[in-house]
Scaffold this active site. Sequence first.
Site, PDB file in Angstrom:
ATOM      1  N   SER A   1       0.814  -0.789   0.228  1.00 53.56           N
ATOM      2  CA  SER A   1      -0.391  -0.311   0.052  1.00 53.56           C
ATOM      3  C   SER A   1       0.622   1.293  -0.018  1.00 53.56           C
ATOM      4  CB  SER A   1      -0.739   0.077   0.891  1.00 53.56           C
ATOM      5  OG  SER A   1      -1.797  -1.389   1.082  1.00 53.56           O
TER       6      SER A   1
ATOM      7  N   HIS B   1      -0.554  -2.692  -7.256  1.00 55.26           N
ATOM      8  CA  HIS B   1      -1.456  -2.478  -6.094  1.00 55.26           C
ATOM      9  C   HIS B   1      -2.723  -2.441  -6.629  1.00 55.26           C
ATOM     10  CE1 HIS B   1      -2.095   0.913  -2.623  1.00 55.26           C
ATOM     11  NE2 HIS B   1      -2.715  -0.188  -2.633  1.00 55.26           N
TER      12      HIS B   1
ATOM     13  N   GLU C   1      -3.166  -0.229  -9.332  1.00 55.07           N
ATOM     14  CA  GLU C   1      -2.402   1.353  -9.149  1.00 55.07           C
ATOM     15  C   GLU C   1      -1.233   0.413  -9.538  1.00 55.07           C
ATOM     16  OE1 GLU C   1      -2.174   3.233  -6.266  1.00 55.07           O
ATOM     17  OE2 GLU C   1      -1.808   5.204  -6.300  1.00 55.07           O
TER      18      GLU C   1
ATOM     19  N   ASN D   1      -2.790   5.914  -1.719  1.00 54.43           N
ATOM     20  CA  ASN D   1      -3.402   5.592  -0.413  1.00 54.43           C
ATOM     21  C   ASN D   1      -2.253   7.436   0.711  1.00 54.43           C
ATOM     22  OD1 ASN D   1      -4.202   3.828   0.338  1.00 54.43           O
ATOM     23  ND2 ASN D   1      -3.048   2.758   0.146  1.00 54.43           N
TER      24      ASN D   1
HETATM   25  C1  LIG Z   1      -5.432   0.245   1.564  1.00 56.36           C
HETATM   26  C2  LIG Z   1      -5.183   0.386   0.404  1.00 56.36           C
HETATM   27  O1  LIG Z   1      -3.898  -0.222  -0.191  1.00 56.36           O
HETATM   28  C3  LIG Z   1      -5.923   0.423  -1.151  1.00 56.36           C
HETATM   29  C4  LIG Z   1      -7.261   0.453  -1.006  1.00 56.36           C
HETATM   30  O2  LIG Z   1      -7.567  -1.152  -1.039  1.00 56.36           O
HETATM   31  S1  LIG Z   1      -8.434   1.317   0.311  1.00 56.36           S
HETATM   32  C5  LIG Z   1      -9.911   0.574  -0.107  1.00 56.36           C
HETATM   33  C6  LIG Z   1     -10.503   0.878  -1.390  1.00 56.36           C
HETATM   34  N1  LIG Z   1     -11.761   0.696  -1.844  1.00 56.36           N
HETATM   35  C7  LIG Z   1     -12.703   1.313  -1.268  1.00 56.36           C
HETATM   36  O3  LIG Z   1     -12.724   2.850  -1.200  1.00 56.36           O
HETATM   37  C8  LIG Z   1     -13.994   0.657  -1.118  1.00 56.36           C
HETATM   38  C9  LIG Z   1     -15.194   1.446  -0.687  1.00 56.36           C
HETATM   39  N2  LIG Z   1     -16.558   0.128  -0.543  1.00 56.36           N
HETATM   40  C10 LIG Z   1     -17.378   0.493  -1.753  1.00 56.36           C
HETATM   41  O4  LIG Z   1     -16.880   0.341  -2.609  1.00 56.36           O
HETATM   42  C11 LIG Z   1     -18.190  -0.064  -1.748  1.00 56.36           C
HETATM   43  O5  LIG Z   1     -19.100   0.119  -0.912  1.00 56.36           O
HETATM   44  C12 LIG Z   1     -18.426  -2.185  -2.511  1.00 56.36           C
HETATM   45  C13 LIG Z   1     -18.113  -1.899  -3.484  1.00 56.36           C
HETATM   46  C14 LIG Z   1     -17.491  -2.941  -1.397  1.00 56.36           C
HETATM   47  C15 LIG Z   1     -19.604  -3.009  -1.960  1.00 56.36           C
HETATM   48  O6  LIG Z   1     -20.580  -2.419  -2.899  1.00 56.36           O
HETATM   49  P1  LIG Z   1     -21.639  -2.030  -2.354  1.00 56.36           P
HETATM   50  O7  LIG Z   1     -22.423  -1.234  -3.287  1.00 56.36           O
HETATM   51  O8  LIG Z   1     -21.630  -1.511  -0.818  1.00 56.36           O
HETATM   52  O9  LIG Z   1     -22.824  -3.211  -2.382  1.00 56.36           O
HETATM   53  P2  LIG Z   1     -22.354  -4.001  -0.775  1.00 56.36           P
HETATM   54  O10 LIG Z   1     -24.273  -4.508  -1.633  1.00 56.36           O
HETATM   55  O11 LIG Z   1     -22.414  -3.720  -0.094  1.00 56.36           O
HETATM   56  O12 LIG Z   1     -22.205  -5.314  -1.611  1.00 56.36           O
HETATM   57  C16 LIG Z   1     -22.546  -5.518  -3.404  1.00 56.36           C
HETATM   58  C17 LIG Z   1     -22.696  -7.165  -3.716  1.00 56.36           C
HETATM   59  O13 LIG Z   1     -20.968  -6.973  -3.297  1.00 56.36           O
HETATM   60  C18 LIG Z   1     -20.920  -8.935  -2.737  1.00 56.36           C
HETATM   61  N3  LIG Z   1     -19.549  -8.672  -2.292  1.00 56.36           N
HETATM   62  C19 LIG Z   1     -19.220  -7.869  -1.439  1.00 56.36           C
HETATM   63  N4  LIG Z   1     -17.621  -8.212  -1.290  1.00 56.36           N
HETATM   64  C20 LIG Z   1     -17.777  -9.466  -2.430  1.00 56.36           C
HETATM   65  C21 LIG Z   1     -16.743 -10.350  -2.771  1.00 56.36           C
HETATM   66  N5  LIG Z   1     -15.147  -9.714  -2.467  1.00 56.36           N
HETATM   67  N6  LIG Z   1     -16.415 -10.628  -3.698  1.00 56.36           N
HETATM   68  C22 LIG Z   1     -17.675 -11.416  -4.327  1.00 56.36           C
HETATM   69  N7  LIG Z   1     -19.246 -10.937  -4.013  1.00 56.36           N
HETATM   70  C23 LIG Z   1     -18.802  -9.496  -2.949  1.00 56.36           C
HETATM   71  C24 LIG Z   1     -21.831  -8.477  -1.769  1.00 56.36           C
HETATM   72  O14 LIG Z   1     -22.151  -9.583  -0.708  1.00 56.36           O
HETATM   73  C25 LIG Z   1     -22.771  -7.576  -2.334  1.00 56.36           C
HETATM   74  O15 LIG Z   1     -23.773  -8.724  -2.873  1.00 56.36           O
HETATM   75  P3  LIG Z   1     -25.544  -8.884  -2.260  1.00 56.36           P
HETATM   76  O16 LIG Z   1     -25.956  -7.198  -3.292  1.00 56.36           O
HETATM   77  O17 LIG Z   1     -26.008 -10.054  -2.854  1.00 56.36           O
HETATM   78  O18 LIG Z   1     -26.256  -8.456  -1.114  1.00 56.36           O
HETATM   79  N1  LIG Z   2      -6.663  -4.266   3.121  1.00 58.19           N
HETATM   80  C1  LIG Z   2      -6.063  -3.812   2.098  1.00 58.19           C
HETATM   81  O1  LIG Z   2      -7.418  -2.990   2.020  1.00 58.19           O
HETATM   82  C2  LIG Z   2      -5.767  -3.583   1.105  1.00 58.19           C
HETATM   83  C3  LIG Z   2      -3.943  -4.126   1.873  1.00 58.19           C
HETATM   84  N2  LIG Z   2      -3.295  -4.007   0.547  1.00 58.19           N
HETATM   85  C4  LIG Z   2      -1.723  -4.445   1.127  1.00 58.19           C
HETATM   86  O2  LIG Z   2      -2.146  -5.707   0.289  1.00 58.19           O
HETATM   87  C5  LIG Z   2      -1.003  -6.208   1.957  1.00 58.19           C
HETATM   88  C6  LIG Z   2      -1.717  -7.993   2.276  1.00 58.19           C
HETATM   89  O3  LIG Z   2      -2.839  -7.141   3.030  1.00 58.19           O
HETATM   90  P1  LIG Z   2      -3.343  -7.412   3.600  1.00 58.19           P
HETATM   91  O4  LIG Z   2      -3.881  -8.577   3.117  1.00 58.19           O
HETATM   92  O5  LIG Z   2      -5.348  -7.054   3.882  1.00 58.19           O
HETATM   93  O6  LIG Z   2      -3.337  -8.298   4.571  1.00 58.19           O
HETATM   94  P2  LIG Z   2      -3.749  -9.699   6.003  1.00 58.19           P
HETATM   95  O7  LIG Z   2      -3.225  -9.795   7.430  1.00 58.19           O
HETATM   96  O8  LIG Z   2      -5.311 -10.311   5.170  1.00 58.19           O
HETATM   97  O9  LIG Z   2      -2.924 -10.577   4.891  1.00 58.19           O
HETATM   98  C7  LIG Z   2      -1.884 -10.688   5.541  1.00 58.19           C
HETATM   99  C8  LIG Z   2      -1.493 -11.971   4.949  1.00 58.19           C
HETATM  100  O10 LIG Z   2       0.605 -11.636   5.204  1.00 58.19           O
HETATM  101  C9  LIG Z   2       0.975 -13.206   6.055  1.00 58.19           C
HETATM  102  N3  LIG Z   2       1.874 -12.889   6.969  1.00 58.19           N
HETATM  103  C10 LIG Z   2       1.780 -11.940   8.087  1.00 58.19           C
HETATM  104  N4  LIG Z   2       2.625 -11.438   9.072  1.00 58.19           N
HETATM  105  C11 LIG Z   2       3.724 -12.851   7.501  1.00 58.19           C
HETATM  106  C12 LIG Z   2       4.863 -12.623   8.021  1.00 58.19           C
HETATM  107  N5  LIG Z   2       6.126 -12.019   8.305  1.00 58.19           N
HETATM  108  N6  LIG Z   2       5.199 -13.448   6.538  1.00 58.19           N
HETATM  109  C13 LIG Z   2       4.655 -13.848   5.549  1.00 58.19           C
HETATM  110  N7  LIG Z   2       3.905 -13.681   5.772  1.00 58.19           N
HETATM  111  C14 LIG Z   2       3.049 -13.112   6.860  1.00 58.19           C
HETATM  112  C15 LIG Z   2      -0.697 -13.329   6.552  1.00 58.19           C
HETATM  113  O11 LIG Z   2      -0.915 -13.575   7.627  1.00 58.19           O
HETATM  114  P3  LIG Z   2      -1.470 -13.980   9.189  1.00 58.19           P
HETATM  115  O12 LIG Z   2      -2.524 -14.467   9.165  1.00 58.19           O
HETATM  116  O13 LIG Z   2      -0.515 -15.022   9.942  1.00 58.19           O
HETATM  117  O14 LIG Z   2      -1.189 -12.623   9.572  1.00 58.19           O
HETATM  118  C16 LIG Z   2      -1.777 -12.985   5.660  1.00 58.19           C
HETATM  119  O15 LIG Z   2      -2.097 -14.420   5.131  1.00 58.19           O
HETATM  120  C17 LIG Z   2       0.014  -5.259   2.662  1.00 58.19           C
HETATM  121  O16 LIG Z   2       1.130  -5.189   2.453  1.00 58.19           O
HETATM  122  C18 LIG Z   2      -0.937  -4.435   2.635  1.00 58.19           C
HETATM  123  O17 LIG Z   2      -0.455  -2.807   2.814  1.00 58.19           O
HETATM  124  C19 LIG Z   2      -3.217  -2.912  -0.345  1.00 58.19           C
HETATM  125  C20 LIG Z   2      -3.934  -2.712  -1.390  1.00 58.19           C
HETATM  126  C21 LIG Z   2      -5.398  -3.184  -0.386  1.00 58.19           C
END
Ligand SMILES: CC(=O)CC(=O)SCCNC(=O)CCNC(=O)[C@H](O)C(C)(C)COP(=O)(O)OP(=O)(O)OC[C@H]1O[C@@H](n2cnc3c(N)ncnc32)[C@H](O)[C@@H]1OP(=O)(O)O
Ligand SMILES: NC(=O)C1=CN([C@@H]2O[C@H](COP(=O)(O)OP(=O)(O)OC[C@H]3O[C@@H](n4cnc5c(N)ncnc54)[C@H](OP(=O)(O)O)[C@@H]3O)[C@@H](O)[C@H]2O)C=CC1
Length: 278
Positions: free
Chosen positions: A115, A136, A148, A186
């Site tokens: 991330s 990403h 990304e 992010n």
């Molecule tokens: C941290 C990082 O590094 C980067 C990141 O990823 S940051 C996070 C980025 N993601 C976001 O910002 C997500 C924001 N949320 C959304 O866009 C929406 O809430 C969402 C797409 C997750 C869900 O969509 P929604 O319109 O709220 O509808 P919702 O009803 O919850 O879900 C739609 C359907 O998809 C299904 N669904 C959800 N996750 C699913 C998955 N992984 N696989 C299959 N189906 C899934 C739900 O069960 C739901 O089914 P039903 O309609 O039968 O109930």
């Molecule tokens: N969560 C999000 O929305 C997003 C996350 N990411 C990135 O993706 C990556 C994974 O995140 P996410 O899937 O959410 O995290 P999770 O915690 O769901 O999964 C991480 C995985 O890595 C394993 N793990 C933990 N510690 C170690 C280790 N020491 N050596 C090897 N494997 C290890 C975990 O095992 P265990 O079950 O033991 O913890 C688990 O299977 C991160 O880099 C995160 O920043 C990118 C986009 C979106």
Amino acid sequence: MKFGVIGAGQMGGGIAQVAAQSGFDVVVHDVKDEFLSRGRATIEKSLAKLHEKGRLTETPAEVLGRIKFTTDLQDFADCDLVVEAIVENEAIKAQLFRQLGEIVKPEGILASNTSSIPITSLATASGRPEKFIGMHFMNPVPLMQLVEVIRGYSTSDETAQKVTEAARAMGKTPVECNDYPGFVSNRILMPMLNEAIQCVMEGVAEPEAIDQIMKLGMNHPMGPLTLADFIGLDTCLAIMEVLHQGLGDDKYRPSPLLRKMVQAGLLGRKSGRGFYSY
Ligand SMILES: CC(=O)CC(=O)SCCNC(=O)CCNC(=O)[C@H](O)C(C)(C)COP(=O)(O)OP(=O)(O)OC[C@H]1O[C@@H](n2cnc3c(N)ncnc32)[C@H](O)[C@@H]1OP(=O)(O)O
Ligand SMILES: NC(=O)C1=CN([C@@H]2O[C@H](COP(=O)(O)OP(=O)(O)OC[C@H]3O[C@@H](n4cnc5c(N)ncnc54)[C@H](OP(=O)(O)O)[C@@H]3O)[C@@H](O)[C@H]2O)C=CC1
């Protein structure tokens, strides 16, 4: 294409699933069999849902049949592309890439789903910086459009092109950016989530009210605290630390409440409790 995924957590499982849905042969690694079983169960549930909605051309069993689950990194030797999705910790990722750099065939591409951690630094650890890139995916991977694509300092044009093609083959839209802390997604998203947490800490409003204000007022699909719980508060904290250190500006300081919740083991949805209970 043989597609490798390291980490069977929420991101790794989603990436493996979408790769298999696109017809790739997939191998997924995690450190313990129980983590692989948990990842497999999540993939099965997601495939069943997509099938029920008519969004899968094959049966879930056919898609699952293309995924091999393993605890042995040697199974990645003949992969064309390996995407890492383990915990957001630079030292742990670098150690993994040192191993993968030795194991995966020389023409194989190594990618990180990190991330925020510098792609250039992980690329150096891998020993093959031209064949290293950030790929990403967004959470939840089966539903989100964006990938990304982050070029490290030495990423070759050929590597960027192949990874872009793979993302398109997975039905995603790749968008390129350069390697700066938090990339684009992010750097912009996480300070907003951090600010929402700071609002909770300062008693500006209850979590439900903060989420409702952002959902109804800004048309966000999820409120920021629901989204932070969904991403994982440990991951949010790790990203804020990278932004704070990497950009050197206190505007990226992680909220003390975020830090305290992670210390207390409240990691959000994955631990059963964060700003909400699951
Ligand atoms: C941290 C990082 O590094 C980067 C990141 O990823 S940051 C996070 C980025 N993601 C976001 O910002 C997500 C924001 N949320 C959304 O866009 C929406 O809430 C969402 C797409 C997750 C869900 O969509 P929604 O319109 O709220 O509808 P919702 O009803 O919850 O879900 C739609 C359907 O998809 C299904 N669904 C959800 N996750 C699913 C998955 N992984 N696989 C299959 N189906 C899934 C739900 O069960 C739901 O089914 P039903 O309609 O039968 O109930
Ligand atoms: N969560 C999000 O929305 C997003 C996350 N990411 C990135 O993706 C990556 C994974 O995140 P996410 O899937 O959410 O995290 P999770 O915690 O769901 O999964 C991480 C995985 O890595 C394993 N793990 C933990 N510690 C170690 C280790 N020491 N050596 C090897 N494997 C290890 C975990 O095992 P265990 O079950 O033991 O913890 C688990 O299977 C991160 O880099 C995160 O920043 C990118 C986009 C979106």
